[in-house]
Design a protein around this motif. Structure first.
Motif, PDB file in Angstrom:
ATOM      1  N   ASP A 250      32.049 -26.281  19.517  1.00 46.53           N
ATOM      2  CA  ASP A 250      31.366 -25.894  17.689  1.00 46.53           C
ATOM      3  C   ASP A 250      31.964 -24.068  18.206  1.00 46.53           C
ATOM      4  O   ASP A 250      31.467 -23.022  17.418  1.00 46.53           O
ATOM      5  N   GLN A 251      32.848 -24.103  19.429  1.00 43.46           N
ATOM      6  CA  GLN A 251      33.384 -22.714  19.201  1.00 43.46           C
ATOM      7  C   GLN A 251      34.153 -22.054  18.780  1.00 43.46           C
ATOM      8  O   GLN A 251      35.090 -22.878  17.741  1.00 43.46           O
ATOM      9  N   ALA A 252      34.800 -20.709  18.249  1.00 43.82           N
ATOM     10  CA  ALA A 252      35.943 -20.713  17.248  1.00 43.82           C
ATOM     11  C   ALA A 252      35.890 -19.335  18.221  1.00 43.82           C
ATOM     12  O   ALA A 252      35.441 -18.756  19.097  1.00 43.82           O
ATOM     13  N   ARG A 253      37.262 -19.333  17.535  1.00 51.32           N
ATOM     14  CA  ARG A 253      38.355 -17.885  18.061  1.00 51.32           C
ATOM     15  C   ARG A 253      37.817 -16.214  17.871  1.00 51.32           C
ATOM     16  O   ARG A 253      37.477 -16.239  16.865  1.00 51.32           O
ATOM     17  N   ASN A 254      37.618 -15.737  18.969  1.00 53.90           N
ATOM     18  CA  ASN A 254      37.309 -14.353  18.723  1.00 53.90           C
ATOM     19  C   ASN A 254      38.480 -13.031  18.262  1.00 53.90           C
ATOM     20  O   ASN A 254      39.328 -13.756  18.132  1.00 53.90           O
ATOM     21  N   SER A 255      38.323 -12.141  17.789  1.00 52.77           N
ATOM     22  CA  SER A 255      39.363 -11.579  17.394  1.00 52.77           C
ATOM     23  C   SER A 255      40.422 -11.474  18.863  1.00 52.77           C
ATOM     24  O   SER A 255      41.528 -10.662  18.594  1.00 52.77           O
ATOM     25  N   ALA A 256      39.311 -10.950  20.440  1.00 59.63           N
ATOM     26  CA  ALA A 256      40.527 -10.760  21.140  1.00 59.63           C
ATOM     27  C   ALA A 256      41.889 -11.958  21.807  1.00 59.63           C
ATOM     28  O   ALA A 256      41.858 -11.926  22.585  1.00 59.63           O
ATOM     29  N   GLY A 257      41.121 -13.555  20.854  1.00 61.44           N
ATOM     30  CA  GLY A 257      41.441 -14.076  21.440  1.00 61.44           C
ATOM     31  C   GLY A 257      40.877 -15.228  21.894  1.00 61.44           C
ATOM     32  O   GLY A 257      41.364 -17.047  22.675  1.00 61.44           O
ATOM     33  N   GLY A 258      39.639 -14.942  22.534  1.00 61.86           N
ATOM     34  CA  GLY A 258      38.693 -15.779  23.263  1.00 61.86           C
ATOM     35  C   GLY A 258      37.807 -16.903  23.011  1.00 61.86           C
ATOM     36  O   GLY A 258      37.871 -16.473  21.106  1.00 61.86           O
ATOM     37  N   PHE A 259      37.211 -17.431  22.944  1.00 61.61           N
ATOM     38  CA  PHE A 259      35.792 -18.544  21.996  1.00 61.61           C
ATOM     39  C   PHE A 259      35.237 -18.660  22.443  1.00 61.61           C
ATOM     40  O   PHE A 259      34.358 -18.831  23.415  1.00 61.61           O
ATOM     41  N   VAL A 260      34.308 -18.156  21.189  1.00 54.22           N
ATOM     42  CA  VAL A 260      32.997 -17.974  21.459  1.00 54.22           C
ATOM     43  C   VAL A 260      32.021 -18.910  20.570  1.00 54.22           C
ATOM     44  O   VAL A 260      32.273 -19.492  19.653  1.00 54.22           O
ATOM     45  N   PHE A 261      30.847 -18.119  20.183  1.00 52.51           N
ATOM     46  CA  PHE A 261      30.260 -18.898  18.922  1.00 52.51           C
ATOM     47  C   PHE A 261      30.115 -18.261  17.862  1.00 52.51           C
ATOM     48  O   PHE A 261      29.547 -16.964  17.864  1.00 52.51           O
ATOM     49  N   ALA A 262      30.376 -18.705  17.211  1.00 54.36           N
ATOM     50  CA  ALA A 262      30.370 -18.585  15.388  1.00 54.36           C
ATOM     51  C   ALA A 262      29.278 -17.613  15.131  1.00 54.36           C
ATOM     52  O   ALA A 262      27.802 -18.828  15.351  1.00 54.36           O
ATOM     53  N   LEU A 263      28.280 -16.985  14.715  1.00 51.65           N
ATOM     54  CA  LEU A 263      26.687 -16.419  14.032  1.00 51.65           C
ATOM     55  C   LEU A 263      26.899 -17.043  12.697  1.00 51.65           C
ATOM     56  O   LEU A 263      27.917 -17.070  12.007  1.00 51.65           O
ATOM     57  N   ASP A 264      25.242 -17.866  12.754  1.00 51.75           N
ATOM     58  CA  ASP A 264      25.713 -18.137  11.190  1.00 51.75           C
ATOM     59  C   ASP A 264      25.482 -16.748   9.942  1.00 51.75           C
ATOM     60  O   ASP A 264      25.474 -15.992  10.488  1.00 51.75           O
ATOM     61  N   GLU A 265      25.344 -17.316   8.684  1.00 55.26           N
ATOM     62  CA  GLU A 265      25.320 -15.981   8.204  1.00 55.26           C
ATOM     63  C   GLU A 265      23.932 -15.246   7.663  1.00 55.26           C
ATOM     64  O   GLU A 265      24.819 -13.560   7.493  1.00 55.26           O
ATOM     65  N   TRP A 266      23.212 -15.560   8.160  1.00 55.50           N
ATOM     66  CA  TRP A 266      22.164 -14.744   8.593  1.00 55.50           C
ATOM     67  C   TRP A 266      21.964 -13.880   9.776  1.00 55.50           C
ATOM     68  O   TRP A 266      21.156 -13.186   9.121  1.00 55.50           O
ATOM     69  N   ALA A 267      22.428 -14.125  10.386  1.00 59.98           N
ATOM     70  CA  ALA A 267      22.720 -13.496  11.521  1.00 59.98           C
ATOM     71  C   ALA A 267      23.752 -12.642  11.160  1.00 59.98           C
ATOM     72  O   ALA A 267      23.545 -11.259  12.114  1.00 59.98           O
ATOM     73  N   ARG A 268      24.789 -13.257  10.473  1.00 57.89           N
ATOM     74  CA  ARG A 268      25.754 -11.742  10.776  1.00 57.89           C
ATOM     75  C   ARG A 268      25.041 -10.929   9.119  1.00 57.89           C
ATOM     76  O   ARG A 268      25.227  -9.541   9.548  1.00 57.89           O
ATOM     77  N   LEU A 269      24.306 -11.146   8.797  1.00 61.42           N
ATOM     78  CA  LEU A 269      23.109 -10.269   7.617  1.00 61.42           C
ATOM     79  C   LEU A 269      22.754  -8.826   8.191  1.00 61.42           C
ATOM     80  O   LEU A 269      22.881  -8.321   7.990  1.00 61.42           O
ATOM     81  N   ASP A 270      21.665  -9.653   9.378  1.00 63.03           N
ATOM     82  CA  ASP A 270      21.509  -8.650   9.570  1.00 63.03           C
ATOM     83  C   ASP A 270      22.235  -8.231  10.852  1.00 63.03           C
ATOM     84  O   ASP A 270      21.221  -6.412  11.465  1.00 63.03           O
ATOM     85  N   ARG A 271      23.243  -8.573  11.175  1.00 66.93           N
ATOM     86  CA  ARG A 271      24.345  -7.124  11.803  1.00 66.93           C
ATOM     87  C   ARG A 271      24.622  -6.085  11.210  1.00 66.93           C
ATOM     88  O   ARG A 271      25.189  -5.689  11.684  1.00 66.93           O
TER      89      ARG A 271
END
Length: 559
Positions: free
Chosen positions: A22-43
């Motif tokens: 369930d991890q996703a690649r971040n912009s730096a090339g590492g793997f982390v967890f993707a936020l759902d759309e509602w958490a992304r909206l808050d940010r």
């Protein structure tokens, strides 16, 4: 014998490899967890995307976040609009621009009910004339001026008491290519009272327009105008300092209402200071110092310092901590960010009493929070990626510097706190730190220090790659008892040999402590190192005005 474990291990996974499906690649090339759309909206609503990040331009980040807003609108338009209203109305965000942008998107949504909800929320999100001008600019990028939009703008004007509307008209006159005159001509509101009618005529055509019959009514006398507008006309006609200062004191005019020729007069600023709103005070400290009103040990400096540190005034004005931090950063350097090299630009010598007051006001701007009595390790990501971008569009306020300020807000509240800075131990970055552990060092900064000193100390640290697992690794290695790890980061971790959530699991097992992890996201990317399936991990938005209370409740174990 070959060590195959170094190539694959379920418990320890390099951050450039997936540890879980369930991890996703971040912009730096590492793997982390993707936020759902509602958490992304808050940010997005709280941080925006001005200045971009180290790995993403402002345009790229804005497009990504706009898609996240669109996903929320598609999933549940009414919920998305209510979220925009809640964040905007609570004062949690440093600036209103992201919420206004999101509301403009909602006002052009394909679903009629979402458009109606967004347009109905216009007065709640756009509380000032400047906000309304921002909305008019943004909404034109998504739709045309149809009946619904015109009616919503008309309702914004008609829904305000005439005295408050008059204040908006004389303080916020134009912005973003729009003026009140432009919007009234677009919206054609039917005035709900003779006073509104007089004000609308004055906005569109000046005092002369009142003496003419219009399609909607007979000619009006100037006495029909609100008192504030008639006094404003007297202010514009004033020819000497005595008249100007008397009108300022009598009607509590603000500096935006003055003619340009009076804005360098110390006596005029002294009159303005008597009833100056808190936000205006914070924004104009440099100007008042430059004209000579604020000087060491002066009565005006003492008065300004008292007002700056008045907690009730800060709360009533809903002053956000970022506004204070921005003012502190600009004031203590003695010039504006954009005026550094411009000939004749405004400059001043900072007054110590004002710098001290701003430092104190920063902490007061956060909501009062009771200490948790828990042990906190505050870990500041000071890697290279944290030196790019801006918090809330404040020039020079990078995520690295801002994270130190926010950490000091927590350190000011809690009794048992240690602070560390980290980058990464790989690639040769860690060896230069000289102490602690490779890539991480304890920081001898204290909330008792003046905030500008703390910011300079953190800004001067060396930097390299990003390994967000280091705080947990360091605490385990040195047997440091921690109840809550608080990691301030952009979540662009990539350099470690173990994922942060794995490092926290190892710390818990080794120390026999149910340690928690709070990840404070300092940029509006769509990633977090917090494992969404672990109830002992929490992702919060950096510089959310409500974050300290949420963090304290989580640390205490509240769900």
């Amino acid at each position: 014998m070959a060590n195959y474990l170094k190539h694959f291990a379920a418990l320890l996974t390099p951050q450039r490899q997936k540890a879980r499906a369930d991890q996703a690649r971040n912009s730096a090339g590492g793997f982390v967890f993707a936020l759902d759309e509602w958490a992304r909206l808050d940010r997005w609503l709280i941080l925006g995307a001005e200045g971009g990040t180290y790995y993403a331009t402002e345009r790229k980040l804005t497009v990504e976040n706009a898609r996240a807003v669109g996903d929320c609108l598609a999933a549940d338009g009414s919920r998305a609009v209510q979220r925009i209203v809640d964040v905007s109305g609570s004062g949690r965000a440093p600036k209103s621009a992201p919420a206004i942008f999101a509301l403009a998107m909602a006002a052009a949504d394909a679903k009629v009910e979402t458009r109606k909800a967004a347009l109905g929320a216009l007065p709640e999100v756009c509380r000032t004339g400047t906000d309304l001008f921002h909305f008019a600019r943004d909404v034109q990028g998504f739709r045309r001026w149809g009946r619904g939009l015109r009616s919503a703008v008309a309702a914004w004007y008609n829904g305000k008491p005439v005295d408050k509307l008059a204040y908006q008209a004389i303080k916020y006159r134009q912005r973003d290519g729009f003026s009140h005159r432009d919007l009234l001509r677009l919206a054609h509101p039917a005035a709900p009272s003779p006073q509104h009618d007089a004000l609308y005529r004055w906005i569109v055509g000046g005092v002369e327009a009142l003496g003419k019959e219009s399609a909607r009514g007979k000619a009006l006398r100037p006495e029909a105008l609100p008192d504030a507008v008639r006094a404003f006309e007297s202010l514009r006609a004033a020819t000497n300092r005595k008249q100007v200062t008397a009108l300022i004191r009598q009607h509590r005019f603000t500096h935006e209402m003055l003619q340009t020729e009076w804005k360098n007069d110390p006596a005029v600023w002294e009159a303005l200071l008597e009833h100056m709103p808190q936000t205006a005070l914070i924004r104009n400290l440099g100007k008042m110092t430059a004209v000579g009103l604020l000087s060491p040990m002066s009565d005006a400096s003492r008065k300004a310092a008292r007002q700056l540190t008045d907690a009730a005034r800060l709360r009533a004005a809903r002053v956000h901590p970022v506004a204070v931090l921005s003012a502190l950063k600009v004031y203590e350097q003695g010039h504006g960010e954009r005026a550094r090299r411009r000939e004749g630009a405004l400059s001043w010598t900072p007054v110590r009493e004002i710098v001290d007051a701003l430092s104190e006001a920063f902490y007061l701007a956060f909501e009062a929070v009771e200490p948790t009595t828990k042990k906190h390790l505050l870990a500041l990501d000071v890697s290279g990626s944290m030196t790019s971008g801006q918090i809330a569009g404040v020039p020079g306020l990078t995520p690295r510097v801002a994270s130190a300020a926010m950490a000091m807000a927590t350190a000011r509240i809690e009794r048992e706190v240690a602070v560390v800075g980290f980058t990464s131990a790989s690639g040769g970055y860690g060896g230069k730190w000289g102490g602690g552990a490779p890539g991480l060092t304890p920081l001898s900064i204290s909330p008792k220090q003046r905030l500008d000193d703390v910011l300079r100390a953190v800004n001067g640290l060396p930097f390299g790659g990003t390994d967000c697992a280091l705080p947990m690794i360091w605490a385990k290695r040195h047997r440091v008892e921690v109840d809550t790890f608080v990691v301030y980061t952009d979540n662009e971790t990539w350099a470690g040999d173990v994922h942060p959530f794995q490092a926290l699991r190892d710390y818990r097992q080794a120390m026999g402590r149910p340690a928690r992890l709070i990840v404070v996201g300092m940029t509006s990317t769509g990633f977090s190192i917090a494992d969404p399936t672990d109830p002992g991990m929490l992702d919060v938005v950096g510089f959310d005005g409500a974050a300290p209370q949420v963090m304290a409740d989580f640390t205490r174990g509240a769900s």
